[in-house]
Design a protein around this motif. Structure first.
Motif, PDB file in Angstrom:
ATOM      1  N   ARG A   4      33.164  24.095  29.560  1.00 26.46           N
ATOM      2  CA  ARG A   4      31.812  23.621  29.271  1.00 26.46           C
ATOM      3  C   ARG A   4      30.847  24.810  29.330  1.00 26.46           C
ATOM      4  O   ARG A   4      31.038  25.780  28.612  1.00 26.46           O
ATOM      5  CB  ARG A   4      31.439  22.493  30.244  1.00 26.46           C
ATOM      6  N   ASP A   5      29.831  24.764  30.181  1.00 28.00           N
ATOM      7  CA  ASP A   5      28.885  25.878  30.255  1.00 28.00           C
ATOM      8  C   ASP A   5      29.140  26.756  31.475  1.00 28.00           C
ATOM      9  O   ASP A   5      28.272  27.518  31.900  1.00 28.00           O
ATOM     10  CB  ASP A   5      27.444  25.362  30.295  1.00 28.00           C
ATOM     11  N   ASN A   6      30.321  26.673  32.033  1.00 27.03           N
ATOM     12  CA  ASN A   6      30.615  27.438  33.238  1.00 27.03           C
ATOM     13  C   ASN A   6      31.698  28.484  32.982  1.00 27.03           C
ATOM     14  O   ASN A   6      32.613  28.269  32.192  1.00 27.03           O
ATOM     15  CB  ASN A   6      31.091  26.507  34.366  1.00 27.03           C
ATOM     16  N   VAL A   7      31.570  29.606  33.660  1.00 29.27           N
ATOM     17  CA  VAL A   7      32.631  30.614  33.724  1.00 29.27           C
ATOM     18  C   VAL A   7      33.026  30.711  35.190  1.00 29.27           C
ATOM     19  O   VAL A   7      32.203  31.049  36.041  1.00 29.27           O
ATOM     20  CB  VAL A   7      32.171  31.982  33.202  1.00 29.27           C
ATOM     21  N   SER A   8      34.281  30.396  35.472  1.00 27.30           N
ATOM     22  CA  SER A   8      34.762  30.391  36.851  1.00 27.30           C
ATOM     23  C   SER A   8      35.687  31.574  37.102  1.00 27.30           C
ATOM     24  O   SER A   8      36.568  31.862  36.292  1.00 27.30           O
ATOM     25  CB  SER A   8      35.507  29.081  37.147  1.00 27.30           C
ATOM     26  N   PHE A   9      35.473  32.245  38.223  1.00 28.99           N
ATOM     27  CA  PHE A   9      36.329  33.341  38.674  1.00 28.99           C
ATOM     28  C   PHE A   9      37.168  32.804  39.836  1.00 28.99           C
ATOM     29  O   PHE A   9      36.650  32.564  40.931  1.00 28.99           O
ATOM     30  CB  PHE A   9      35.498  34.529  39.166  1.00 28.99           C
ATOM     31  N   GLY A  10      38.456  32.583  39.590  1.00 26.84           N
ATOM     32  CA  GLY A  10      39.351  32.165  40.661  1.00 26.84           C
ATOM     33  C   GLY A  10      39.957  33.401  41.314  1.00 26.84           C
ATOM     34  O   GLY A  10      40.674  34.169  40.673  1.00 26.84           O
ATOM     35  N   ILE A  11      39.665  33.597  42.585  1.00 30.89           N
ATOM     36  CA  ILE A  11      40.035  34.838  43.283  1.00 30.89           C
ATOM     37  C   ILE A  11      41.131  34.541  44.295  1.00 30.89           C
ATOM     38  O   ILE A  11      40.947  33.728  45.207  1.00 30.89           O
ATOM     39  CB  ILE A  11      38.810  35.443  44.000  1.00 30.89           C
ATOM     40  N   THR A  12      42.271  35.181  44.112  1.00 31.03           N
ATOM     41  CA  THR A  12      43.387  35.070  45.042  1.00 31.03           C
ATOM     42  C   THR A  12      43.491  36.356  45.841  1.00 31.03           C
ATOM     43  O   THR A  12      43.483  37.445  45.270  1.00 31.03           O
ATOM     44  CB  THR A  12      44.713  34.828  44.286  1.00 31.03           C
ATOM     45  N   GLY A  13      43.581  36.224  47.151  1.00 30.44           N
ATOM     46  CA  GLY A  13      43.695  37.405  48.000  1.00 30.44           C
ATOM     47  C   GLY A  13      44.811  37.253  49.019  1.00 30.44           C
ATOM     48  O   GLY A  13      45.184  36.134  49.400  1.00 30.44           O
ATOM     49  N   ASP A  14      45.347  38.371  49.454  1.00 38.36           N
ATOM     50  CA  ASP A  14      46.300  38.366  50.553  1.00 38.36           C
ATOM     51  C   ASP A  14      45.561  37.944  51.824  1.00 38.36           C
ATOM     52  O   ASP A  14      44.474  38.439  52.119  1.00 38.36           O
ATOM     53  CB  ASP A  14      46.906  39.761  50.716  1.00 38.36           C
ATOM     54  N   PHE A  15      46.141  37.019  52.578  1.00 34.63           N
ATOM     55  CA  PHE A  15      45.429  36.438  53.716  1.00 34.63           C
ATOM     56  C   PHE A  15      45.085  37.489  54.775  1.00 34.63           C
ATOM     57  O   PHE A  15      43.963  37.526  55.291  1.00 34.63           O
ATOM     58  CB  PHE A  15      46.276  35.321  54.344  1.00 34.63           C
ATOM     59  N   ASP A  16      46.011  38.351  55.096  1.00 35.29           N
ATOM     60  CA  ASP A  16      45.812  39.283  56.205  1.00 35.29           C
ATOM     61  C   ASP A  16      44.874  40.432  55.867  1.00 35.29           C
ATOM     62  O   ASP A  16      44.179  40.939  56.744  1.00 35.29           O
ATOM     63  CB  ASP A  16      47.164  39.852  56.652  1.00 35.29           C
ATOM     64  N   THR A  17      44.843  40.851  54.596  1.00 34.29           N
ATOM     65  CA  THR A  17      44.094  42.072  54.255  1.00 34.29           C
ATOM     66  C   THR A  17      42.820  41.811  53.471  1.00 34.29           C
ATOM     67  O   THR A  17      42.102  42.754  53.137  1.00 34.29           O
ATOM     68  CB  THR A  17      44.995  43.025  53.439  1.00 34.29           C
ATOM     69  N   THR A  18      42.498  40.547  53.160  1.00 35.10           N
ATOM     70  CA  THR A  18      41.258  40.262  52.436  1.00 35.10           C
ATOM     71  C   THR A  18      40.438  39.179  53.143  1.00 35.10           C
ATOM     72  O   THR A  18      40.135  38.127  52.573  1.00 35.10           O
ATOM     73  CB  THR A  18      41.527  39.823  50.981  1.00 35.10           C
ATOM     74  N   PRO A  19      40.039  39.409  54.392  1.00 30.65           N
ATOM     75  CA  PRO A  19      39.195  38.428  55.072  1.00 30.65           C
ATOM     76  C   PRO A  19      37.797  38.350  54.474  1.00 30.65           C
ATOM     77  O   PRO A  19      37.064  37.392  54.741  1.00 30.65           O
ATOM     78  CB  PRO A  19      39.144  38.957  56.519  1.00 30.65           C
TER      79      PRO A  19
END
Length: 476
Positions: free
Chosen positions: A423-438
């Motif tokens: 629709r009118d949205n641009v979504s950034f889905g961000i996946t990070g490593d749990f231990d190193t991306t708090p």
């Protein structure tokens, strides 16, 4: 290649997952839906009716000993849809943190190789009378664009041609070529032009082949050139964090119009700002060669045909995290992507994967396995942009409010970003490593701030241009 065989690129995702014990190479999407959720039986029946539109939904992967041949799809004799459709409720009050935490946990778990490689979660209890569906499939089944089509097949608006093989388009195009050829042969002047063009073909093919070879050489050189060492790259664990950032598509197009750039340029510029922010917050200096990103490039037919196989190549640009100003970041990203496109890197990568289909699978599989087990120091992140549905979608009569994509991380990449429009949205889905991306939430917030800054700057440009036009002055 037969549809029941995995291509070398498809199988490469299985090999990469096998080489990294902490990786789960699944792609996914989380849809936020209005209204009360359906009961489990109703939802099971709805999905079951649409399974015929989902290639390999009832099939599992069969591999051959010693990689004597490419893996194939075979029917699962014990297929049970109840194993793939699951249900969970978030604790009250069902805020975004709880939802994103659940998505991170699910995306970190590997799929069972003895069953069809997909699953779907119904998530109840979201705030404001909403629920969600998390769809997840192994990357060997489809790339991002094909995955988006498969997701649409679960919606009410789906038709039997949701996953298009491209055959009708090919037939129409063939007929068009035939009629044009007949017209050419009936005209003497056109015949002379045709003869001249025929002599030009070998030269064009040779030039294109040379450019493609050079592009592949550049790609290989970049793969073996390490990025500046930072905390963004290194060993990862099994657990994941997930967050989403959102910007407006109409506002993004304002930025594009003001600066003559693309939506992808704006998205990568916002991501650049996100990486710069967390590097500075971690006390690290953002350098010119700090963040090389893998940018997948679709090589699917422009008209939307093709199969569900992975059909993509890649570019490996550096993000200008050493640049502080958001507009300068945007223009630098735009120039760098133009340079990479002109360098034919994606064409070189595509040519290599195409030729690999005709080689012995054993040699290819062992080469991939060796390469993925070596610690890589070149690519720091992945940023993949998938055009999503523009129309409003529904699930069992309930409106989908937003869709957030999920991308896997592996091979020392600690952060990955998938970009999806709906629709009118641009979504950034961000996946990070749990231990190193708090600090993944800080990263998401920085993306949204960068987009807001670019919008403000674009509107200033538009205002100044309008004032100059009123005063009769030339645009600067």
């Amino acid at each position: 290649m037969a549809d029941d065989n995995l291509t070398p690129l498809d199988a490469g995702f299985l090999e990469a997952e096998d080489s990294d014990p902490h990786a789960s190479l699944t792609i996914g999407a989380i849809a936020i839906i209005a209204g009360p959720p359906p009961n489990q039986i109703e939802f099971l029946e709805s999905v079951a009716q649409r399974l015929s539109m989902l290639p390999h939904a009832r099939q599992r992967v069969r591999t051959l000993p010693l990689d004597l041949g490419s893996p194939t799809w075979e029917d699962d004799p014990l297929f049970d849809i109840g194993h793939h459709i699951r249900r969970v409720a978030l604790p009250h009050p069902g805020e975004a943190d709880a939802l994103f935490g659940f998505v991170g946990r699910v995306m970190g778990h590997r799929l069972d190789r003895d069953r069809p490689l997909w699953e779907c979660w119904v998530i109840e209890g979201l705030a404001n009378d909403r629920w969600a569906v998390l769809a997840k499939m192994h990357h060997c089944m489809a790339d991002g664009i094909a995955g988006a089509r498969l997701f649409e097949a679960l919606c009410d608006e789906a038709t039997s041609d949701s996953v298009d093989t491209g055959a009708p388009h090919a037939e129409q195009e063939s007929r068009g070529r035939l009629s044009r050829t007949r017209a050419v042969l009936s005209s003497p002047s056109e015949q002379l032009d045709l003869v001249a063009a025929a002599f030009e073909v070998p030269r064009r093919v040779a030039v294109k082949g040379l450019d493609t070879a050079r592009g592949f050489a550049r790609l290989v050189s970049e793969i073996f050139t390490p990025a500046s060492p930072t905390s963004l790259i290194g060993p990862i664990g099994k657990q994941r964090r997930y967050r989403a950032a959102r910007i407006s598509m109409s506002e993004t197009r304002e930025i594009c119009d003001a600066y003559g750039v693309t939506v992808n340029d704006v998205a990568l510029a916002a991501i650049t700002s996100g990486f710069r922010h967390i590097l500075l917050k971690r006390g690290e200096r953002p350098r010119p060669h700090t963040v090389r990103t893998l940018v997948p490039v679709s090589v699917r037919p422009a008209r939307g045909g093709g199969t569900t196989h992975n059909e993509m190549s890649l570019m490996l640009p550096y993000l200008p995290v050493d640049v502080a100003d958001n507009v300068q970041q945007l223009m630098t990203v735009h120039r760098r992507l133009a340079t990479h496109k002109a360098g034919k890197e994606s064409e070189g990568g595509h040519a290599f994967t195409t030729l690999a289909q005709y080689g012995p699978f054993m040699a290819i599989a062992w080469a991939v396995r060796l390469a993925t087990r070596l610690p890589q120091h070149s690519v720091v992140t992945i940023a993949t942009n998938v055009p999503g549905p523009k129309r409003i979608l529904h699930v069992m009569g309930r409106e989908i409010l937003e869709i957030n994509p999920c991308v896997p991380i592996a091979l020392r990449l600690r952060i990955g970003i998938a970009i999806l429009s709906y629709r009118d949205n641009v979504s950034f889905g961000i996946t990070g490593d749990f231990d190193t991306t708090p600090d993944i939430t800080d990263f998401a917030d920085a993306i949204e701030r960068a987009a807001a800054n670019l919008l403000s700057a674009a509107r200033r440009v538009e205002t100044e241009a309008a004032l100059r036009a009123q005063q009769g002055k030339p645009a600067s």
